[in-house]
Design a protein around this motif. Structure first.
Motif, PDB file in Angstrom:
ATOM      1  N   TRP A   5       0.854  -1.180   0.000  1.00  0.00           N
ATOM      2  CA  TRP A   5       0.000   0.000   0.000  1.00  0.00           C
ATOM      3  C   TRP A   5       0.895   1.237   0.000  1.00  0.00           C
ATOM      4  O   TRP A   5       1.726   1.387   0.903  1.00  0.00           O
ATOM      5  N   ILE A   6       0.703   2.118  -0.970  1.00  0.00           N
ATOM      6  CA  ILE A   6       1.486   3.364  -0.988  1.00  0.00           C
ATOM      7  C   ILE A   6       0.704   4.437  -0.224  1.00  0.00           C
ATOM      8  O   ILE A   6      -0.480   4.659  -0.506  1.00  0.00           O
ATOM      9  N   VAL A   7       1.349   5.073   0.724  1.00  0.00           N
ATOM     10  CA  VAL A   7       0.671   6.086   1.548  1.00  0.00           C
ATOM     11  C   VAL A   7       1.550   7.324   1.637  1.00  0.00           C
ATOM     12  O   VAL A   7       2.763   7.224   1.803  1.00  0.00           O
ATOM     13  N   GLU A   8       0.933   8.505   1.526  1.00  0.00           N
ATOM     14  CA  GLU A   8       1.689   9.749   1.698  1.00  0.00           C
ATOM     15  C   GLU A   8       2.025   9.912   3.174  1.00  0.00           C
ATOM     16  O   GLU A   8       1.275   9.480   4.039  1.00  0.00           O
ATOM     17  N   ASN A   9       3.140  10.573   3.444  1.00  0.00           N
ATOM     18  CA  ASN A   9       3.559  10.725   4.831  1.00  0.00           C
ATOM     19  C   ASN A   9       2.817  11.801   5.600  1.00  0.00           C
ATOM     20  O   ASN A   9       3.052  11.986   6.780  1.00  0.00           O
ATOM     21  N   ASP A  10       1.926  12.528   4.912  1.00  0.00           N
ATOM     22  CA  ASP A  10       1.183  13.547   5.653  1.00  0.00           C
ATOM     23  C   ASP A  10      -0.230  13.062   5.988  1.00  0.00           C
ATOM     24  O   ASP A  10      -1.113  13.836   6.295  1.00  0.00           O
ATOM     25  N   ASP A 129       6.952   8.300  16.253  1.00  0.00           N
ATOM     26  CA  ASP A 129       6.660   9.636  15.740  1.00  0.00           C
ATOM     27  C   ASP A 129       6.575   9.589  14.219  1.00  0.00           C
ATOM     28  O   ASP A 129       7.426  10.138  13.522  1.00  0.00           O
ATOM     29  N   HIS A 130       5.568   8.869  13.730  1.00  0.00           N
ATOM     30  CA  HIS A 130       5.389   8.779  12.277  1.00  0.00           C
ATOM     31  C   HIS A 130       3.893   8.739  12.008  1.00  0.00           C
ATOM     32  O   HIS A 130       3.186   7.888  12.557  1.00  0.00           O
ATOM     33  N   PRO A 131       3.382   9.641  11.166  1.00  0.00           N
ATOM     34  CA  PRO A 131       1.935   9.730  10.967  1.00  0.00           C
ATOM     35  C   PRO A 131       1.311   8.428  10.468  1.00  0.00           C
ATOM     36  O   PRO A 131       0.188   8.091  10.858  1.00  0.00           O
ATOM     37  N   VAL A 132       2.039   7.683   9.625  1.00  0.00           N
ATOM     38  CA  VAL A 132       1.480   6.437   9.083  1.00  0.00           C
ATOM     39  C   VAL A 132       1.400   5.379  10.181  1.00  0.00           C
ATOM     40  O   VAL A 132       0.367   4.715  10.360  1.00  0.00           O
ATOM     41  N   ALA A 133       2.482   5.234  10.950  1.00  0.00           N
ATOM     42  CA  ALA A 133       2.479   4.255  12.048  1.00  0.00           C
ATOM     43  C   ALA A 133       1.362   4.589  13.040  1.00  0.00           C
ATOM     44  O   ALA A 133       0.585   3.713  13.437  1.00  0.00           O
ATOM     45  N   LEU A 134       1.274   5.853  13.410  1.00  0.00           N
ATOM     46  CA  LEU A 134       0.258   6.252  14.399  1.00  0.00           C
ATOM     47  C   LEU A 134      -1.151   6.010  13.873  1.00  0.00           C
ATOM     48  O   LEU A 134      -2.022   5.528  14.598  1.00  0.00           O
ATOM     49  N   ALA A 135      -1.376   6.313  12.603  1.00  0.00           N
ATOM     50  CA  ALA A 135      -2.717   6.127  12.026  1.00  0.00           C
ATOM     51  C   ALA A 135      -3.104   4.648  11.987  1.00  0.00           C
ATOM     52  O   ALA A 135      -4.254   4.287  12.273  1.00  0.00           O
ATOM     53  N   ILE A 136      -2.150   3.788  11.667  1.00  0.00           N
ATOM     54  CA  ILE A 136      -2.448   2.343  11.599  1.00  0.00           C
ATOM     55  C   ILE A 136      -2.741   1.790  12.995  1.00  0.00           C
ATOM     56  O   ILE A 136      -3.711   1.050  13.198  1.00  0.00           O
ATOM     57  N   ILE A 137      -1.909   2.162  13.962  1.00  0.00           N
ATOM     58  CA  ILE A 137      -2.107   1.654  15.332  1.00  0.00           C
ATOM     59  C   ILE A 137      -3.459   2.137  15.864  1.00  0.00           C
ATOM     60  O   ILE A 137      -4.255   1.364  16.406  1.00  0.00           O
ATOM     61  N   ILE A 171       4.987 -12.399   4.771  1.00  0.00           N
ATOM     62  CA  ILE A 171       4.072 -11.500   5.496  1.00  0.00           C
ATOM     63  C   ILE A 171       2.915 -11.079   4.592  1.00  0.00           C
ATOM     64  O   ILE A 171       2.990 -11.227   3.372  1.00  0.00           O
ATOM     65  N   ALA A 172       1.860 -10.529   5.233  1.00  0.00           N
ATOM     66  CA  ALA A 172       0.646 -10.214   4.471  1.00  0.00           C
ATOM     67  C   ALA A 172       0.816  -8.972   3.598  1.00  0.00           C
ATOM     68  O   ALA A 172       0.158  -8.853   2.559  1.00  0.00           O
ATOM     69  N   GLY A 173       1.675  -8.034   3.996  1.00  0.00           N
ATOM     70  CA  GLY A 173       1.826  -6.842   3.180  1.00  0.00           C
ATOM     71  C   GLY A 173       2.745  -5.813   3.801  1.00  0.00           C
ATOM     72  O   GLY A 173       3.229  -5.988   4.923  1.00  0.00           O
ATOM     73  N   VAL A 174       2.996  -4.743   3.023  1.00  0.00           N
ATOM     74  CA  VAL A 174       3.820  -3.649   3.535  1.00  0.00           C
ATOM     75  C   VAL A 174       3.162  -2.328   3.155  1.00  0.00           C
ATOM     76  O   VAL A 174       2.697  -2.151   2.023  1.00  0.00           O
ATOM     77  N   VAL A 175       3.081  -1.438   4.125  1.00  0.00           N
ATOM     78  CA  VAL A 175       2.599  -0.085   3.872  1.00  0.00           C
ATOM     79  C   VAL A 175       3.825   0.755   3.536  1.00  0.00           C
ATOM     80  O   VAL A 175       4.738   0.887   4.348  1.00  0.00           O
ATOM     81  N   ASP A 176       3.852   1.277   2.318  1.00  0.00           N
ATOM     82  CA  ASP A 176       5.030   1.988   1.825  1.00  0.00           C
ATOM     83  C   ASP A 176       4.856   3.486   2.038  1.00  0.00           C
ATOM     84  O   ASP A 176       4.083   4.133   1.343  1.00  0.00           O
ATOM     85  N   GLY A 177       5.578   4.027   3.006  1.00  0.00           N
ATOM     86  CA  GLY A 177       5.526   5.470   3.273  1.00  0.00           C
ATOM     87  C   GLY A 177       6.843   6.138   2.923  1.00  0.00           C
ATOM     88  O   GLY A 177       7.189   7.169   3.483  1.00  0.00           O
TER      89      GLY A 177
END
Ligand code: AMP
Ligand code: MG
Length: 346
Positions: A5-10, A129-137, A171-177
């Motif tokens: 999954w490609i995700v923007e860092n903002d 301290d990463h918007p993608v990590a925080l949003a997923i958790i 693994i099932a997947g990777v979120v690419d930030g």
């Protein structure tokens, strides 16, 4: 093919990113996925589920006595998860969370899978301290156990491609930030005793910790790589490229002399150097890890550079050393481990 999954860092909310919801749903189903944090890519799973956590160990080939760090998205979650929050820990959380600082707490019975803590009576927790990590958790509604998303023993991944190179099919997947920022892992700090002890140097420096809580000790086993480290993971060889690495405690002239000797023996020789010295060396593969005058650039590129040697056919790698100040302490710890503590002096 691995799901990517490609995700923007903002990213600021899960509503705007269906990829985040998708990834979080997979975590709720006790599958493992990789995602970016500010340090390196993490391999996440539901920290409450034995089965989910087992999958992390299987995918990485990680020894089961090496406990995992639990990642949370909200400081207020912490009280429900641990037995006690010492005052030093509370001050450090105020100062450095979210951020690359992992704190060790006394366990509260029945909260986490015992596989997370490898049977210890303590648990390691941080808020990345990463918007993608925080949003997923946040979207998963779970505490997420997440070691670095590499095969055990390899350099930690700082891009989604590194994760795919190591874990495709596992693994099932990777979120690419995109690329991670700090480049070395979090500092692991034990605040359960009288004086806080650094068990693993990392992104928050000893100096920064001392600013907030005064005197801090460093686990003595980190120095020589001898004795039993209090952080079980520190006893394993790590971060190593395929060719053996030797740290050189000497001038660049001396490094070049070593290179010449090995080449005369018919070996292909690699040099891990810095931008400042790049033009000086004559070897088979010469890679700059960053700028000596700004060690943050070295931390940022360290693992990528170690991995890049695998793309060349060198038989041996000589590496410069760095001052053990600020983030230099973490850089030298990782380099010493990559080199199996081999240091050559004139
Ligand atoms: P990684 O997940 O690969 O970044 O490694 C996590 C590090 O944290 C390892 O060095 C572990 O040994 C360490 N760690 C995790 N939990 C604990 C704990 N309860 N006590 C001491 N060290 C821990
Ligand atoms: Mg790791």
């Amino acid at each position: 093919m691995i799901k990517r999954w490609i995700v923007e860092n903002d990213v600021d909310s899960k509503e705007s990113y269906p990829q985040i919801v998708d990834a979080a749903t997979i975590l709720q189903q006790d599958e493992v996925i990789a995602f970016p944090t500010e340090t390196v890519y993490g391999l996440g799973a539901n920290a409450k589920s034995d089965r989910a956590v087992e999958k992390i160990f299987e995918a990485k080939g990680r020894p089961s006595d090496n406990p995992l760090i639990v990642h949370i998205s909200n400081k207020t979650q912490l009280e429900e998860l641990v037995a006690d929050i010492p005052s030093a820990a509370a001050k450090l959380i105020e100062a450095y969370w979210p951020g690359p600082l992992t704190l060790i707490f006394k366990n509260k019975a029945g909260v986490f899978s015992s596989k997370v803590t490898a049977g210890l009576d303590t648990v390691a927790i941080r808020m990345p301290d990463h918007p993608v990590a925080l949003a997923i958790i946040e979207a998963s509604g779970l505490p997420i156990a997440a070691p670095s998303a590499n095969r055990s023993g390899k350099p930690s991944p700082t891009t989604a491609q590194h994760v795919i190179d190591d874990l495709e099919g596992r693994i099932a997947g990777v979120v690419d930030g995109g690329e991670t920022g700090v480049g070395v892992e979090s500092t692991v700090l034990d605040c359960t005793g009288e004086i806080p002890v650094i068990l693993r140097p990392g992104g928050v420096t000893k100096e920064q910790i001392e600013e907030v809580v005064g005197k801090v000790a460093v686990d003595p086993s980190l120095k020589e790589g001898k004795g039993a480290p209090k952080s079980p993971g520190m006893k394993y060889t790590h971060y190593a490229p395929d060719a053996p690495v030797y740290l050189v405690d000497g001038s660049r002239e001396y490094i070049q002399q070593l290179v010449d000797e090995k080449r005369a023996e018919g070996m292909k020789v690699g040099v891990l150097t810095t931008k400042e010295y790049l033009a000086y060396f004559n070897a088979d593969t010469i890679l700059s890890v960053g700028e000596r005058r700004d060690l943050h650039t070295v931390a940022h590129h360290l693992y990528d550079t170690l991995r890049a040697f695998n793309g060349s056919d060198v038989d041996i790698i000589f590496s410069e050393m760095f001052p053990e100040k600020g983030v230099g302490l973490a850089i030298m710890n990782r380099l010493q481990k990559a080199a199996g503590y081999r240091v050559i002096k004139p």
